[in-house]
Write a protein that holds these residues in place. Structure first.
Motif, mmCIF file in Angstrom:
data_model
loop_
_atom_site.group_PDB
_atom_site.id
_atom_site.type_symbol
_atom_site.label_atom_id
_atom_site.label_comp_id
_atom_site.label_asym_id
_atom_site.label_seq_id
_atom_site.Cartn_x
_atom_site.Cartn_y
_atom_site.Cartn_z
ATOM 1 N N GLN A 192 1.289 1.963 5.656
ATOM 2 C CA GLN A 192 0.769 1.075 6.708
ATOM 3 C C GLN A 192 1.531 -0.246 6.673
ATOM 4 O O GLN A 192 1.700 -0.900 7.701
ATOM 5 C CB GLN A 192 -0.720 0.827 6.507
ATOM 6 N N ASP A 245 0.246 4.043 1.595
ATOM 7 C CA ASP A 245 0.116 4.913 2.773
ATOM 8 C C ASP A 245 1.083 4.571 3.921
ATOM 9 O O ASP A 245 0.924 5.084 5.024
ATOM 10 C CB ASP A 245 -1.326 4.873 3.278
ATOM 11 N N ARG A 267 1.311 -3.495 11.752
ATOM 12 C CA ARG A 267 0.754 -2.588 10.737
ATOM 13 C C ARG A 267 0.691 -1.174 11.310
ATOM 14 O O ARG A 267 0.059 -0.937 12.328
ATOM 15 C CB ARG A 267 -0.639 -3.070 10.333
ATOM 16 N N ASP A 297 0.847 -1.205 0.000
ATOM 17 C CA ASP A 297 0.000 0.000 0.000
ATOM 18 C C ASP A 297 0.876 1.246 0.000
ATOM 19 O O ASP A 297 1.984 1.234 0.534
ATOM 20 C CB ASP A 297 -0.881 0.021 1.257
HETATM 21 MG MG MG Z 1 -4.175 1.891 4.363
#
Ligand code: MG
Ligand code: UDP
Length: 309
Positions: free
Chosen positions: A99, A97, A198, A95
């Motif tokens: 994470q 972002d 995460r 991803d």
């Molecule tokens: Mg995310």
């Protein structure tokens, strides 16, 4: 020659995270010595400054490749487009972002070098997510696992490394309603979990709206389980048997001259018909399930290894 790693990053309205995300990802890739890499960004119809940023990054860095969709097609299709165009010996899906920490990529690559066909990130803990998201995800993964005929690892997203041979099988699976984790579980292969924490999203809000999440959840259950169908059939059989026995009992009682209210006949009849309807629906569903299976056109079998060929 060095092996090539393809990093696939779907992006949808990520202008707030992209510059930092690119810096962290390219640093993580450069830290892996002895490998070449490409970063494939798939712009999933962003309506903010994401594409402008991607143009600037791609102009400066030749290892960055960009695919831009004409509109928002959704995360799973964005990842698929990245996989379709990847040239690497291994593909890594991550991803944008942050994470999924880019630093964990080194561990995925190590597992791959030790023989894993798939190395998937398993979330030990989720930071900075709402209680609602954590709770629904916790319940959903367990429900999915209980329903699915193929093991789909718990608490696992799409953050994973796939060997080229696994990615090639993905390319043969052209089903429209895609649930990559389930497809990966269906394929088999030697999959190794790599545990990680995460992180909180670096900036911005989740791009997975509740509607998109429900859709993905449905794709997971409907695409990988026929349990809802067998449950419906089981319910039909159960109700029909009970109502059938009730009918026999009523007939026997009537023959013996026992008096009972007339509505008992009606109630029993309605329950019996309802049970049979459920059963017929399940039979109809079983045919449709077969058609759905054929339509998916998945490979009939997958070869992991051949000797003396
Ligand atoms: Mg995310
Ligand atoms: N994403 C995408 N298309 C979408 C929704 C999300 O490409 O329609 C991307 C998003 O930019 C991010 C990744 O998919 O890189 C995961 O999305 P997000 O972080 O919003 O989901 P969450 O982590 O909250 O489940």
């Amino acid at each position: 020659m060095n092996k090539l790693l393809s990093l696939i990053v779907p992006v949808f309205n990520e202008e707030e995270v992209l510059p930092v995300s690119y810096a962290r990802m390219s640093a993580a890739m450069q830290a892996l010595t002895g490998y070449d890499y490409e970063i494939i960004y798939v712009n999933d119809g962003s309506r903010d400054g994401t594409m402008k940023q991607l143009r600037a990054i791609a102009k400066e860095h030749k290892e960055v490749r960009v695919i831009s969709f004409s509109r928002n097609f959704g995360h799973q299709l964005a990842v698929t487009a990245g996989m379709d165009n990847a040239r690497g010996d291994a593909l890594i899906i991550i991803d944008a972002d942050l994470q999924d920490p880019p630093e964990v990529i080194a561990e995925l690559v190590k597992a791959w070098e030790n023989g894993a066909d798939i190395a998937y990130g398993k979330r030990l803990k989720r930071e900075g997510e709402t209680v609602f998201k954590k709770l629904t995800a916790f319940c959903y993964y367990r429900l999915l696992n209980a329903m699915s005929a193929y093991p789909i690892p718990l608490d696992t997203g799409d953050f994973r490394l796939l060997d080229k041979k696994v990615a090639d099988v993905f390319l043969k699976m052209r089903e429209h309603n895609r649930f990559l984790r389930g497809m990966s579980g269906w394929m088999g292969f030697d999959a190794v979990p790599i545990e990680f924490v995460r992180n909180e999203r670096f900036a911005g809000k989740t791009k997975y709206t509740l509607k998109k999440m429900i859709r993905l959840a449905m794709d997971g259950i409907i695409g990988f389980s026929d349990r809802p169908l067998t449950l419906c059939g089981g319910f039909g059989v159960f109700t029909s048997i009970i109502a059938g026995l009730g009918l026999i009992a009523l007939i026997v009682l009537a023959c013996c001259g026992v008096k009972f209210p007339a509505w008992l006949w009606a109630v029993d009849g309605v329950v019996l018909l309802q049970g049979l309807t459920f059963l017929f629906l399940c039979i109809q569903g079983a045919y449709m399930n077969r058609m759905y299976d054929e339509l998916k056109q998945r490979p009939l079998y997958i070869v992991a290894e051949e000797l003396n060929f």
